[in-house]
Design an enzyme around this catalytic site. Structure first.
Site, PDB file in Angstrom:
ATOM      1  N   LYS A  79      49.915   4.303 -37.211  1.00  0.00           N
ATOM      2  CA  LYS A  79      50.176   5.364 -35.923  1.00  0.00           C
ATOM      3  C   LYS A  79      48.851   5.900 -35.571  1.00  0.00           C
ATOM      4  O   LYS A  79      47.908   5.703 -36.219  1.00  0.00           O
ATOM      5  CB  LYS A  79      50.921   6.333 -36.826  1.00  0.00           C
ATOM      6  CG  LYS A  79      50.581   6.789 -38.247  1.00  0.00           C
ATOM      7  CD  LYS A  79      49.085   7.452 -38.608  1.00  0.00           C
ATOM      8  CE  LYS A  79      48.829   8.598 -37.960  1.00  0.00           C
ATOM      9  NZ  LYS A  79      47.364   8.958 -38.512  1.00  0.00           N
TER      10      LYS A  79
ATOM     11  N   TYR B 203      52.610  13.648 -37.359  1.00  0.00           N
ATOM     12  CA  TYR B 203      53.211  13.794 -38.445  1.00  0.00           C
ATOM     13  C   TYR B 203      54.368  14.707 -38.406  1.00  0.00           C
ATOM     14  O   TYR B 203      55.444  14.672 -38.820  1.00  0.00           O
ATOM     15  CB  TYR B 203      52.532  14.060 -39.762  1.00  0.00           C
ATOM     16  CG  TYR B 203      51.492  12.813 -40.341  1.00  0.00           C
ATOM     17  CD1 TYR B 203      52.233  12.031 -41.322  1.00  0.00           C
ATOM     18  CD2 TYR B 203      50.355  12.664 -39.978  1.00  0.00           C
ATOM     19  CE1 TYR B 203      51.669  10.847 -41.511  1.00  0.00           C
ATOM     20  CE2 TYR B 203      49.614  11.606 -40.428  1.00  0.00           C
ATOM     21  CZ  TYR B 203      50.104  10.689 -41.076  1.00  0.00           C
ATOM     22  OH  TYR B 203      49.542   9.476 -41.717  1.00  0.00           O
TER      23      TYR B 203
HETATM   24  P1  NAD Z   1      38.131   3.785 -39.958  1.00  0.00           P
HETATM   25  O1  NAD Z   1      37.069   4.282 -39.054  1.00  0.00           O
HETATM   26  O2  NAD Z   1      37.894   4.098 -41.285  1.00  0.00           O
HETATM   27  O3  NAD Z   1      38.350   2.331 -39.959  1.00  0.00           O
HETATM   28  C1  NAD Z   1      38.478   1.584 -38.601  1.00  0.00           C
HETATM   29  C2  NAD Z   1      38.166   0.128 -38.634  1.00  0.00           C
HETATM   30  O4  NAD Z   1      38.270  -0.289 -37.429  1.00  0.00           O
HETATM   31  C3  NAD Z   1      36.739  -0.159 -39.042  1.00  0.00           C
HETATM   32  O5  NAD Z   1      36.625  -1.126 -40.078  1.00  0.00           O
HETATM   33  C4  NAD Z   1      36.071  -0.379 -37.780  1.00  0.00           C
HETATM   34  O6  NAD Z   1      35.042  -1.381 -38.035  1.00  0.00           O
HETATM   35  C5  NAD Z   1      37.049  -1.090 -37.210  1.00  0.00           C
HETATM   36  N1  NAD Z   1      36.965  -1.262 -35.538  1.00  0.00           N
HETATM   37  C6  NAD Z   1      37.226  -2.320 -34.903  1.00  0.00           C
HETATM   38  N2  NAD Z   1      36.883  -2.236 -33.734  1.00  0.00           N
HETATM   39  C7  NAD Z   1      36.121  -1.097 -33.620  1.00  0.00           C
HETATM   40  C8  NAD Z   1      35.647  -0.356 -32.565  1.00  0.00           C
HETATM   41  N3  NAD Z   1      35.744  -0.655 -31.283  1.00  0.00           N
HETATM   42  N4  NAD Z   1      35.376   1.030 -32.576  1.00  0.00           N
HETATM   43  C9  NAD Z   1      35.227   1.264 -33.945  1.00  0.00           C
HETATM   44  N5  NAD Z   1      35.907   0.899 -35.217  1.00  0.00           N
HETATM   45  C10 NAD Z   1      36.364  -0.184 -34.755  1.00  0.00           C
HETATM   46  O7  NAD Z   1      39.620   4.517 -39.608  1.00  0.00           O
HETATM   47  P2  NAD Z   1      41.117   4.562 -40.270  1.00  0.00           P
HETATM   48  O8  NAD Z   1      40.870   5.742 -40.993  1.00  0.00           O
HETATM   49  O9  NAD Z   1      41.131   3.177 -41.290  1.00  0.00           O
HETATM   50  O10 NAD Z   1      42.057   4.439 -39.113  1.00  0.00           O
HETATM   51  C11 NAD Z   1      42.356   3.334 -38.658  1.00  0.00           C
HETATM   52  C12 NAD Z   1      43.832   3.509 -38.153  1.00  0.00           C
HETATM   53  O11 NAD Z   1      44.753   3.737 -39.141  1.00  0.00           O
HETATM   54  C13 NAD Z   1      44.211   4.604 -37.147  1.00  0.00           C
HETATM   55  O12 NAD Z   1      45.006   4.210 -36.025  1.00  0.00           O
HETATM   56  C14 NAD Z   1      44.609   5.748 -37.840  1.00  0.00           C
HETATM   57  O13 NAD Z   1      45.419   6.748 -37.294  1.00  0.00           O
HETATM   58  C15 NAD Z   1      45.559   5.040 -38.781  1.00  0.00           C
HETATM   59  N6  NAD Z   1      45.547   5.700 -40.452  1.00  0.00           N
HETATM   60  C16 NAD Z   1      46.785   5.880 -40.599  1.00  0.00           C
HETATM   61  C17 NAD Z   1      46.914   6.409 -41.903  1.00  0.00           C
HETATM   62  C18 NAD Z   1      48.228   6.926 -42.666  1.00  0.00           C
HETATM   63  O14 NAD Z   1      48.536   7.334 -43.559  1.00  0.00           O
HETATM   64  N7  NAD Z   1      49.194   5.917 -41.981  1.00  0.00           N
HETATM   65  C19 NAD Z   1      45.845   7.242 -42.446  1.00  0.00           C
HETATM   66  C20 NAD Z   1      44.605   6.733 -42.190  1.00  0.00           C
HETATM   67  C21 NAD Z   1      44.574   6.238 -41.022  1.00  0.00           C
END
Ligand code: NAD
Length: 373
Positions: free
Chosen positions: A139, A224
């Site tokens: 999401k 949410y």
């Molecule tokens: P994060 O920054 O920790 O991880 C993102 C990952 O994407 C990194 O490994 C990064 O290297 C990679 N990536 C690939 N291409 C990229 C670019 N062009 N720029 C930046 N990073 C790039 O973020 P996250 O917290 O893991 O979030 C990722 C997704 O998951 C988001 O869409 C967020 O909304 C979702 N999320 C959902 C929940 C949930 O409970 N459902 C919780 C956290 C995050």
């Protein structure tokens, strides 16, 4: 090895047994089956985006019975090496963002779970679909309803399933409140309050970059409350009004919302009053009120344990690792066409983006926006 037919027969028998328990418990197969060996079909998943949440999902999936992490897609070779060692992932199941279309030739991967910054979900899901693999995306599903529609169309065309990572749709406390509402225990429900927010840190992170996040708190955490209003009340809204406040325009630049209050109106006459913020701490509360009782979840959306109460007392449910249960349930949806209590398909994800589009429009115009979900 057990045949698929045997497995399905067993599943039907256990489903019959389960019909005497609450379906909140039924939604937590990993809890119920903890002591039972499982040798039925397994969904073989590759994770795309090995960041914070991808790591959490990977760890949780180690305890899933119907889903197994078998591949990775990442732009960082050192992370791929680490994950290969940690999760025993073969070289042939490792891809980067340039070559992952080749996954279409890999018969050992069934689905790709896209866990990258929001702005990348659309194109990545479309490429996964074109490679003939089922897609699970985090999401917000896309940056707006149009992107979601593109993703739905691509997955339909490729005849693959598209699911959105709404982990709470399988979470026992959440499902128990939904059951209470459905069974009439709260009477006619007519009010929902959803408070979703936290104080965000590092100003340089992608979540505060309009290009990658598509917005601010609303895309990340406010969603949410939107999603919760629909599954708690059990209907989709027909109008929305919204107001934005910004106290720190340095940190929250143009197009990155800091705090938004919004109100939703539903066909039954029920209303929802919600708050989304990147600058207020300890906002994680759902409150559902009916003419016979209320239910409150607080916390309502964190990784758990969630906590809940009603006018009659505490809600007691099993505490689960959300993503372990989610992946088991998503495997059942993909492999066996299981119908979840609360949907997690592309249309479900798009509804939330239609509401977000309307929230931004309401802020811009100062008007109530009609919704057609
Ligand atoms: P994060 O920054 O920790 O991880 C993102 C990952 O994407 C990194 O490994 C990064 O290297 C990679 N990536 C690939 N291409 C990229 C670019 N062009 N720029 C930046 N990073 C790039 O973020 P996250 O917290 O893991 O979030 C990722 C997704 O998951 C988001 O869409 C967020 O909304 C979702 N999320 C959902 C929940 C949930 O409970 N459902 C919780 C956290 C995050």
């Amino acid at each position: 090895m057990q045949s698929r037919r045997d497995f399905l027969q067993k599943l039907t028998a256990s489903a019959a047994a389960l019909s005497f328990t609450s379906y909140a418990a039924a939604a937590a197969p990993s809890v119920l089956r903890e002591s039972q060996p499982y040798d039925g079909p397994v969904l073989r998943v590759a994770i795309m985006g090995l960041g914070g949440y991808g790591s959490r999902v990977a760890e949780a999936m180690q305890s899933s019975k119907m889903a197994k992490l078998v591949g990775v897609i990442s732009g960082t070779p050192s992370k791929i090496k680490d994950w290969q060692t940690k999760y025993n992932i073969p070289e042939k199941n490792c891809y980067n963002y340039d070559n992952f279309d080749q996954i279409k030739n890999n018969a050992d991967i069934d689905a790709v779970y896209v866990i990258t910054p929001n702005a990348l979900h659309r194109d990545q899901v479309i490429r996964v679909a074109k490679a003939g693999k089922h897609a699970i995306t985090e999401k917000p599903m896309g940056l707006n309803a149009k992107e979601c529609q593109d993703m739905i169309d691509a997955c339909k065309k490729a005849n693959v399933k598209l699911l959105v990572g709404y982990r709470l749709h399988f979470e026992p406390f959440t499902l128990e409140v939904v059951r209470m509402r459905k069974d009439g225990e709260l009477g006619k429900v007519n009010f929902f309050q959803g408070l979703s927010g936290f104080k965000i840190g590092d100003p340089s992170q992608w979540r505060l970059n309009k290009q990658l996040a598509g917005g601010g708190s609303m895309m990340d955490i406010g969603i949410y409350a939107i999603n919760g209003s629909r599954y708690m009340l059990g209907e989709d809204p027909i109008w929305v009004t919204a107001q934005e406040t910004k106290t720190d325009p340095q940190k929250f630049k143009e197009g990155v919302d800091e705090t938004i209050t919004f109100q939703l109106g539903f066909p039954s006459g029920a209303v929802a009053s919600c708050l989304s913020s990147y600058n207020i701490n300890f906002l994680d509360r759902f409150f559902l009120s009916g003419d016979k009782g209320f239910a409150e979840l607080s916390p309502a959306t964190g990784y758990g344990p969630l906590k809940g109460r009603t006018n009659k007392g505490e809600i007691n449910q099993p505490v689960v690792t959300h993503q372990t249960v989610q992946m088991d349930e998503m495997a059942a949806i993909i492999l066996q066409n299981k119908k979840p209590v609360i949907p997690v398909d592309g249309e479900e994800g798009m509804k939330d983006l239609k509401i977000i589009d309307a929230i931004y429009e309401s802020i811009k115009t100062g008007k109530q926006i009609a919704l057609k979900l």
